[in-house]
Design an enzyme around this catalytic site. Structure first.
Site, PDB file in Angstrom:
ATOM      1  N   MET A  49       0.792  -1.218   0.000  1.00 52.51           N
ATOM      2  CA  MET A  49       0.000   0.000   0.000  1.00 52.51           C
ATOM      3  C   MET A  49       0.832   1.278   0.000  1.00 52.51           C
ATOM      4  O   MET A  49       0.322   2.347  -0.355  1.00 52.51           O
ATOM      5  CB  MET A  49      -0.924   0.032   1.225  1.00 52.51           C
ATOM      6  CG  MET A  49      -0.195   0.185   2.544  1.00 52.51           C
ATOM      7  SD  MET A  49      -1.299   0.522   3.952  1.00 52.51           S
ATOM      8  CE  MET A  49      -1.793   2.218   3.617  1.00 52.51           C
ATOM      9  N   TYR A  50       2.106   1.213   0.366  1.00 51.87           N
ATOM     10  CA  TYR A  50       2.911   2.424   0.437  1.00 51.87           C
ATOM     11  C   TYR A  50       3.060   3.043  -0.954  1.00 51.87           C
ATOM     12  O   TYR A  50       3.603   2.420  -1.871  1.00 51.87           O
ATOM     13  CB  TYR A  50       4.299   2.132   1.013  1.00 51.87           C
ATOM     14  CG  TYR A  50       4.304   1.649   2.454  1.00 51.87           C
ATOM     15  CD1 TYR A  50       3.185   1.769   3.275  1.00 51.87           C
ATOM     16  CD2 TYR A  50       5.437   1.059   2.999  1.00 51.87           C
ATOM     17  CE1 TYR A  50       3.190   1.324   4.590  1.00 51.87           C
ATOM     18  CE2 TYR A  50       5.454   0.623   4.325  1.00 51.87           C
ATOM     19  CZ  TYR A  50       4.327   0.750   5.103  1.00 51.87           C
ATOM     20  OH  TYR A  50       4.350   0.314   6.409  1.00 51.87           O
TER      21      TYR A  50
END
Length: 340
Positions: A62-63
């Site tokens: 998700m980063y």
């Protein structure tokens, strides 16, 4: 650098790990505030960390919507074999109804996506990022176990689980003979010691490694903040109040940090990290950075030895009140061994 055994495995990881959440996301809030680093800047940080002996690097799908993994994979290149590469899954990665969570469907696809972005054929430590209340733990573990047996994952871990949730996963693994979690990644800092109540004792009992994220409480313990407001408008905490802290209590902690830091002639952040490293049960602390000088300062914490006086002062300033049933389970006087 110092190294610690990764739980009950035979793998050793550096006591300071590099977090790659600052990689990627330029021009895309909130990632541009968190870091937004391009490949060149990320390469400099990775090189600095590896030269200092860091061998654990952590990221998540998700980063920066996957860009962190992509940048990390490219900058590692031939150095991939020098690191224990960790990433995480669970968060939403698309608009589809199944592009989120810990179902077998998503675990399988998310893993393949991370492998592709990271440019590798295996992930050393694959971690669930949170608890999924909709998916049975058996479904998640069976999917992860399959991937381990296929050679796509070396070890599995979990992040942000309550003690009872972790025990539920560990119990299912033992019952079915599936691969078990070897580590937990949890928030821990002088401003947030909640894991000491149940999560850390559970980890010690189950021989789990504990990797601490945000040991500087999102920058609050860096020394950049005081009661009059922020002194650094570019600091992440100035834009994103995460993780949440009790500001009044945390300013009291920072006051003590400043005293200890002055005693040793070092920066406040180094003392906060050294405290976390000195706590029982903490395997490694994960640090992120935007600049080489920040990372160099953070890495130096591994060599700072706090005195008993330092630790006592910091513990007193940050101590949590004993919750129930801890305060009633103290051994009564008539159960204590007699002293001769």
């Amino acid at each position: 650098m110092q190294y610690e055994q990764l739980g009950a495995t035979g793998v050793f990881v550096s006591r300071i790990a590099l977090g790659a959440m600052t990689f990627g996301g330029a021009g895309t809030p909130p990632w541009s505030v968190i870091g937004g680093l391009d490949e060149k800047a990320a390469d400099e940080l990775v090189g600095l960390a590896l030269d200092a002996g860091v061998n654990l690097i952590d990221t998540a799908d998700m980063y920066a919507a996957g860009e962190s993994e992509e940048i990390l994979g490219r900058v590692l290149g031939s150095r991939r074999q020098d690191v224990v590469l960790a990433t995480k899954l669970l968060a939403r990665m698309g608009t589809g109804p199944n592009e989120i969570g810990l179902s077998r469907l998503w675990v399988t696809r998310a893993l393949e996506d991370s492998l592709r972005r990271l440019g590798t054929d295996h992930i050393d430590l694959y971690q669930i990022h949170n608890f999924d209340p909709l998916t049975p733990v058996e479904e998640t573990l069976a999917a992860l176990d399959d991937a381990v047996r296929q050679g796509k994952i070396r070890y599995i871990g979990a992040s942000n689980l309550a003690a009872w949730q972790m025990m539920k996963f560990l119990g299912a693994s033992q019952l079915h003979g599936w691969d078990r979690f070897v580590s937990q990644q949890v928030y821990y800092s002088l401003a947030g010691r909640d894991i000491e109540r149940e999560i850390l004792p559970m980890a010690a009992d189950r021989k789990l490694a504990t990797l601490a994220w945000s040991p500087l409480a999102g920058g609050f313990l860096s020394g950049k903040f005081d009661r009059s407001g922020t002194s650094d408008d570019t600091a992440r905490r100035a834009f994103a109040d995460f993780p949440p802290v009790d500001r009044r209590r945390t300013f009291d902690i920072v006051d003590v940090l400043r005293v200890v830091a002055a005693r040793h002639g070092v920066a406040v952040a180094r003392v906060a990290l050294a405290w976390a490293l000195a706590r029982p049960g903490i395997t490694s602390v994960i640090v992120g950075a935007k600049r080489p000088d920040q990372l160099t300062e953070n890495l130096a914490a591994v060599d700072l030895e706090l005195t008993e006086e330092d630790l006592a002062a910091l513990d007193a300033a940050s101590a949590l009140p004993a919750p129930y049933p801890d305060w009633i389970q103290v051994a009564p006087a008539d159960r204590l061994p007699l002293q001769s």
